[in-house]
Design a protein around this motif. Structure first.
Motif, PDB file in Angstrom:
ATOM      1  N   GLN A   1     -69.440 -68.550 -37.737  1.00 48.15           N
ATOM      2  CA  GLN A   1     -68.669 -67.362 -37.367  1.00 48.15           C
ATOM      3  C   GLN A   1     -69.622 -66.286 -36.838  1.00 48.15           C
ATOM      4  N   LYS A   2     -69.539 -65.984 -35.558  1.00 50.24           N
ATOM      5  CA  LYS A   2     -70.454 -65.029 -34.937  1.00 50.24           C
ATOM      6  C   LYS A   2     -69.940 -63.594 -35.109  1.00 50.24           C
ATOM      7  N   LEU A   3     -70.835 -62.710 -35.547  1.00 55.17           N
ATOM      8  CA  LEU A   3     -70.463 -61.320 -35.752  1.00 55.17           C
ATOM      9  C   LEU A   3     -70.060 -60.657 -34.439  1.00 55.17           C
ATOM     10  N   GLU A   4     -70.769 -61.015 -33.360  1.00 53.63           N
ATOM     11  CA  GLU A   4     -70.503 -60.359 -32.083  1.00 53.63           C
ATOM     12  C   GLU A   4     -69.173 -60.783 -31.464  1.00 53.63           C
ATOM     13  N   ASP A   5     -68.569 -61.864 -31.976  1.00 49.89           N
ATOM     14  CA  ASP A   5     -67.268 -62.306 -31.472  1.00 49.89           C
ATOM     15  C   ASP A   5     -66.099 -61.667 -32.215  1.00 49.89           C
ATOM     16  N   MET A   6     -66.395 -60.943 -33.289  1.00 42.51           N
ATOM     17  CA  MET A   6     -65.332 -60.321 -34.062  1.00 42.51           C
ATOM     18  C   MET A   6     -64.762 -59.106 -33.318  1.00 42.51           C
ATOM     19  N   LYS A   7     -63.503 -58.826 -33.539  1.00 44.28           N
ATOM     20  CA  LYS A   7     -62.859 -57.687 -32.894  1.00 44.28           C
ATOM     21  C   LYS A   7     -63.482 -56.384 -33.373  1.00 44.28           C
ATOM     22  N   ASN A   8     -63.737 -56.299 -34.680  1.00 47.59           N
ATOM     23  CA  ASN A   8     -64.374 -55.112 -35.255  1.00 47.59           C
ATOM     24  C   ASN A   8     -65.866 -55.366 -35.422  1.00 47.59           C
ATOM     25  N   LYS A   9     -66.610 -55.186 -34.363  1.00 46.95           N
ATOM     26  CA  LYS A   9     -68.041 -55.479 -34.371  1.00 46.95           C
ATOM     27  C   LYS A   9     -68.803 -54.483 -35.237  1.00 46.95           C
ATOM     28  N   ILE A  10     -69.947 -54.924 -35.736  1.00 46.64           N
ATOM     29  CA  ILE A  10     -70.810 -54.049 -36.509  1.00 46.64           C
ATOM     30  C   ILE A  10     -71.721 -53.300 -35.541  1.00 46.64           C
ATOM     31  N   GLU A  11     -71.463 -52.026 -35.361  1.00 45.11           N
ATOM     32  CA  GLU A  11     -72.287 -51.168 -34.512  1.00 45.11           C
ATOM     33  C   GLU A  11     -72.588 -49.883 -35.263  1.00 45.11           C
ATOM     34  N   ILE A  12     -73.835 -49.474 -35.196  1.00 46.44           N
ATOM     35  CA  ILE A  12     -74.256 -48.247 -35.868  1.00 46.44           C
ATOM     36  C   ILE A  12     -74.760 -47.275 -34.810  1.00 46.44           C
ATOM     37  N   LYS A  13     -74.148 -46.094 -34.776  1.00 49.68           N
ATOM     38  CA  LYS A  13     -74.512 -45.068 -33.800  1.00 49.68           C
ATOM     39  C   LYS A  13     -75.268 -43.952 -34.507  1.00 49.68           C
ATOM     40  N   THR A  14     -76.332 -43.502 -33.884  1.00 45.93           N
ATOM     41  CA  THR A  14     -77.129 -42.433 -34.467  1.00 45.93           C
ATOM     42  C   THR A  14     -77.753 -41.604 -33.351  1.00 45.93           C
ATOM     43  N   THR A  15     -78.238 -40.425 -33.686  1.00 49.47           N
ATOM     44  CA  THR A  15     -78.865 -39.534 -32.712  1.00 49.47           C
ATOM     45  C   THR A  15     -80.207 -39.064 -33.253  1.00 49.47           C
ATOM     46  N   ALA A  16     -81.224 -39.112 -32.399  1.00 45.48           N
ATOM     47  CA  ALA A  16     -82.550 -38.632 -32.770  1.00 45.48           C
ATOM     48  C   ALA A  16     -83.186 -37.991 -31.543  1.00 45.48           C
ATOM     49  N   ASP A  17     -83.770 -36.801 -31.735  1.00 45.04           N
ATOM     50  CA  ASP A  17     -84.398 -36.062 -30.628  1.00 45.04           C
ATOM     51  C   ASP A  17     -83.433 -35.889 -29.458  1.00 45.04           C
ATOM     52  N   LYS A  18     -82.185 -35.570 -29.787  1.00 47.85           N
ATOM     53  CA  LYS A  18     -81.131 -35.320 -28.792  1.00 47.85           C
ATOM     54  C   LYS A  18     -80.813 -36.541 -27.936  1.00 47.85           C
ATOM     55  N   GLN A  19     -81.185 -37.710 -28.431  1.00 51.98           N
ATOM     56  CA  GLN A  19     -80.884 -38.954 -27.713  1.00 51.98           C
ATOM     57  C   GLN A  19     -79.992 -39.827 -28.589  1.00 51.98           C
ATOM     58  N   ASP A  20     -78.956 -40.386 -27.980  1.00 53.72           N
ATOM     59  CA  ASP A  20     -78.015 -41.239 -28.709  1.00 53.72           C
ATOM     60  C   ASP A  20     -78.483 -42.690 -28.708  1.00 53.72           C
ATOM     61  N   PHE A  21     -78.314 -43.348 -29.826  1.00 53.99           N
ATOM     62  CA  PHE A  21     -78.681 -44.758 -29.968  1.00 53.99           C
ATOM     63  C   PHE A  21     -77.477 -45.530 -30.509  1.00 53.99           C
ATOM     64  N   VAL A  22     -77.312 -46.742 -30.010  1.00 56.59           N
ATOM     65  CA  VAL A  22     -76.279 -47.636 -30.530  1.00 56.59           C
ATOM     66  C   VAL A  22     -76.944 -48.957 -30.890  1.00 56.59           C
ATOM     67  N   PHE A  23     -76.858 -49.335 -32.159  1.00 61.07           N
ATOM     68  CA  PHE A  23     -77.416 -50.599 -32.635  1.00 61.07           C
ATOM     69  C   PHE A  23     -76.270 -51.601 -32.817  1.00 61.07           C
ATOM     70  N   SER A  24     -76.283 -52.652 -32.024  1.00 59.70           N
ATOM     71  CA  SER A  24     -75.250 -53.698 -32.121  1.00 59.70           C
ATOM     72  C   SER A  24     -75.848 -54.908 -32.826  1.00 59.70           C
ATOM     73  N   PHE A  25     -75.172 -55.376 -33.854  1.00 54.61           N
ATOM     74  CA  PHE A  25     -75.709 -56.459 -34.671  1.00 54.61           C
ATOM     75  C   PHE A  25     -75.152 -57.816 -34.254  1.00 54.61           C
ATOM     76  N   LYS A  26     -76.041 -58.776 -34.206  1.00 56.46           N
ATOM     77  CA  LYS A  26     -75.668 -60.155 -33.925  1.00 56.46           C
ATOM     78  C   LYS A  26     -75.985 -60.989 -35.156  1.00 56.46           C
ATOM     79  N   GLY A  27     -75.255 -62.052 -35.332  1.00 57.88           N
ATOM     80  CA  GLY A  27     -75.507 -62.932 -36.466  1.00 57.88           C
ATOM     81  C   GLY A  27     -74.475 -64.036 -36.510  1.00 57.88           C
ATOM     82  N   SER A  28     -74.757 -65.057 -37.261  1.00 58.37           N
ATOM     83  CA  SER A  28     -73.847 -66.193 -37.357  1.00 58.37           C
ATOM     84  C   SER A  28     -73.723 -66.609 -38.815  1.00 58.37           C
ATOM     85  N   ILE A  29     -72.525 -66.507 -39.352  1.00 57.86           N
ATOM     86  CA  ILE A  29     -72.272 -66.916 -40.736  1.00 57.86           C
ATOM     87  C   ILE A  29     -72.097 -68.424 -40.752  1.00 57.86           C
TER      88      ILE A  29
END
Length: 216
Positions: free
Chosen positions: A44-72
């Motif tokens: 079961q791939k995390l990136e294929d799920m409808k509700n993906k695991i993504e973490i958004k954060t901001t540092a030094d006035k720059q936005d970052f999006v971390f998208s997680f991949k994985g396979s159960i």
């Protein structure tokens, strides 16, 4: 007769497959009868799920999006709709709640968090490992293909899942802020880089000396 408990049997693929099914199939049936859980999904791939695991954060006035991949490896399900996370290992491994609390052993709990996010609250029964190795000795102390998990009455799995996700958020925030430089470490798994998307850019190649890394 070929000795099934030495390395000689490895050159006879048919005999090896026969031995795998002889040991794995009965163990699977026993597990299903005793637990009420049956395999529901594989890889079961995390990136294929409808509700993906993504973490958004901001540092030094720059936005970052971390998208997680994985396979159960496997997701089991019972008649009540509860889910179990199953991870295959070729060696003996157990759930260590102290390491999970420290943010070290959070992989399976992060997988469980992803399933909870996808299918709703109160759907996760447990997380654990199944040993898939074939013992080479006649005196087998460890039962192969056994589901190894933490005792559910000793912890609140929802709190551990939320804690695991919190550790992921903490790590992403530190990376975005430049507080977590990437460092190459000596791993017990020399093939770990095989799974990394950045192996071609960091200079690390399998079977070669690891480059010295200073700073970030």
């Amino acid at each position: 007769e070929i000795d099934k408990y030495t390395s000689r049997y490895a050159v006879y693929p048919g005999l090896k497959v026969k031995r795998i099914f002889k040991m794995a199939y009965p163990a699977m049936l026993d597990y299903c009868k005793a637990s009420g859980f049956v395999p529901d999904a594989f890889e079961q791939k995390l990136e294929d799920m409808k509700n993906k695991i993504e973490i958004k954060t901001t540092a030094d006035k720059q936005d970052f999006v971390f998208s997680f991949k994985g396979s159960i490896d496997r997701v089991d399900k019972n008649d009540a709709g509860l889910l179990r996370v199953v991870d295959y290992k070729t060696y003996v491994k157990k759930i260590n709640l102290n390491e999970a609390a420290d943010g070290v052993q959070i992989q399976l709990f992060a997988y469980a968090y992803a399933l909870k996010k996808e299918f709703g609250d109160a759907v996760i029964d447990n997380v654990g490992y199944i040993k898939t190795y074939l013992p080479t000795g006649k005196d087998i102390k460890e039962k192969p293909f056994e589901y190894i998990c933490a005792e559910p009455d000793k912890y609140d799995i929802n709190k551990i899942m939320d804690h695991a996700y919190g550790k992921l958020e903490e790590a992403c925030n530190n990376i975005a802020a430049g507080k977590s430089p990437a460092k190459l470490t000596v791993s017990e798994f020399e093939g770990a880089c095989f799974f990394c998307d950045f192996k071609g850019t960091c200079g690390r190649k399998l079977n070669q000396t690891k480059p010295a890394v200073k700073g970030s």
